[in-house]
Design a protein around this motif. Structure first.
Motif, PDB file in Angstrom:
ATOM      1  N   CYS A   3       0.862  -1.188   0.000  1.00  0.00           N
ATOM      2  CA  CYS A   3       0.000   0.000   0.000  1.00  0.00           C
ATOM      3  C   CYS A   3       0.895   1.233   0.000  1.00  0.00           C
ATOM      4  CB  CYS A   3      -0.889  -0.039   1.236  1.00  0.00           C
ATOM      5  SG  CYS A   3      -1.837   1.451   1.493  1.00  0.00           S
ATOM      6  N   SER A   5       0.621   3.956   1.418  1.00  0.00           N
ATOM      7  CA  SER A   5       0.772   4.578   2.734  1.00  0.00           C
ATOM      8  C   SER A   5       1.837   3.871   3.567  1.00  0.00           C
ATOM      9  CB  SER A   5      -0.562   4.590   3.479  1.00  0.00           C
ATOM     10  OG  SER A   5      -0.983   3.271   3.720  1.00  0.00           O
ATOM     11  N   TRP A  43       5.859   8.766  -6.152  1.00  0.00           N
ATOM     12  CA  TRP A  43       4.843   7.721  -6.095  1.00  0.00           C
ATOM     13  C   TRP A  43       5.502   6.359  -6.069  1.00  0.00           C
ATOM     14  CZ3 TRP A  43       4.959  11.735  -9.640  1.00  0.00           C
ATOM     15  CH2 TRP A  43       4.104  12.796  -9.324  1.00  0.00           C
ATOM     16  N   ASN A 119       1.460   3.696 -14.553  1.00  0.00           N
ATOM     17  CA  ASN A 119       0.057   4.087 -14.662  1.00  0.00           C
ATOM     18  C   ASN A 119      -0.714   3.794 -13.382  1.00  0.00           C
ATOM     19  OD1 ASN A 119       0.337   5.190 -17.186  1.00  0.00           O
ATOM     20  ND2 ASN A 119      -0.431   3.392 -18.272  1.00  0.00           N
ATOM     21  N   HIS A 120      -0.265   2.813 -12.612  1.00  0.00           N
ATOM     22  CA  HIS A 120      -0.871   2.525 -11.305  1.00  0.00           C
ATOM     23  C   HIS A 120      -0.811   3.778 -10.425  1.00  0.00           C
ATOM     24  CE1 HIS A 120      -0.961   0.980  -7.160  1.00  0.00           C
ATOM     25  NE2 HIS A 120      -1.804   0.076  -7.655  1.00  0.00           N
ATOM     26  N   ASP A 123      -3.582   6.031 -11.601  1.00  0.00           N
ATOM     27  CA  ASP A 123      -4.910   5.490 -11.303  1.00  0.00           C
ATOM     28  C   ASP A 123      -5.229   5.438  -9.818  1.00  0.00           C
ATOM     29  OD1 ASP A 123      -5.163   5.073 -14.023  1.00  0.00           O
ATOM     30  OD2 ASP A 123      -4.640   2.941 -13.913  1.00  0.00           O
ATOM     31  N   ARG A 124      -4.216   5.171  -8.970  1.00  0.00           N
ATOM     32  CA  ARG A 124      -4.517   4.877  -7.565  1.00  0.00           C
ATOM     33  C   ARG A 124      -3.734   5.674  -6.537  1.00  0.00           C
ATOM     34  NH1 ARG A 124      -4.424  -0.584  -9.834  1.00  0.00           N
ATOM     35  NH2 ARG A 124      -6.573  -1.096 -10.301  1.00  0.00           N
ATOM     36  N   GLN A 125      -2.769   6.489  -6.977  1.00  0.00           N
ATOM     37  CA  GLN A 125      -1.932   7.181  -6.002  1.00  0.00           C
ATOM     38  C   GLN A 125      -1.944   8.697  -6.143  1.00  0.00           C
ATOM     39  OE1 GLN A 125       2.062   5.507  -5.702  1.00  0.00           O
ATOM     40  NE2 GLN A 125       1.306   3.671  -6.682  1.00  0.00           N
ATOM     41  N   GLY A 126      -2.706   9.216  -7.086  1.00  0.00           N
ATOM     42  CA  GLY A 126      -2.819  10.659  -7.211  1.00  0.00           C
ATOM     43  C   GLY A 126      -1.785  11.341  -8.082  1.00  0.00           C
ATOM     44  N   ARG A 132       0.012   9.771 -17.402  1.00  0.00           N
ATOM     45  CA  ARG A 132      -0.402   8.447 -17.888  1.00  0.00           C
ATOM     46  C   ARG A 132       0.350   8.135 -19.180  1.00  0.00           C
ATOM     47  NH1 ARG A 132      -3.369   4.425 -17.896  1.00  0.00           N
ATOM     48  NH2 ARG A 132      -4.517   4.836 -16.000  1.00  0.00           N
TER      49      ARG A 132
END
Length: 135
Positions: A3, A5, A43, A119-120, A123-126, A132
């Motif tokens: 994750c 975080s 990221w 791309n993750h 899509d999921r981390q801001g 992209r």
């Protein structure tokens, strides 16, 4: 896959991050980013075999995208296994699409896997949507 975080981002990277859109232009030049078009950030890089501690992002201090790559099972107490940042080994990287082949060749990963991992972050981390990569 860890994750975001739980990802341990080195203090040197955490301390320089800024998300101030007032200082960024949204102008594109020929599909590449103008230096004032990039936004600082770091990221997690969800690349199989490298996803525990590896990161990528943009640093306005160097004017370059970067990657800090640590193979799973290794620690990064003394820095990443591979650090793609401007210097003797790598040029300034002016777009995420230019970072992709450097990560692929440095890790031995397929370009498609690197694309999915970067791309993750969008899509999921801001990470900004304009980071992209085309599949």
């Amino acid at each position: 896959m860890p994750c975001a975080s739980r990802l341990r981002v080195p203090a040197a990277i955490r301390d320089h991050r800024s998300q101030d859109p007032a200082t960024t232009s949204r102008t594109r030049h020929g599909g590449a980013f103008a230096m004032d078009d990039a936004i600082d950030g770091t990221w997690a890089l969800a690349l199989p075999g490298w996803d525990d501690l590896s990161t990528w992002g943009y640093d306005s201090g160097t004017g370059s995208f970067f990657a800090q790559l640590t193979r799973n099972g290794n620690n990064d107490d003394n820095g990443p296994d591979i650090w793609i940042t401007p210097g003797a080994s790598f040029p300034a990287v002016t777009a995420p699409a230019h970072l992709r082949p450097l990560i692929a060749s440095s890790t031995g990963a397929a370009a498609a896997d690197v694309t999915a991992a970067m791309n993750h972050a969008v899509d999921r981390q801001g990470a900004p949507a304009r980071y992209r990569l085309a599949v």
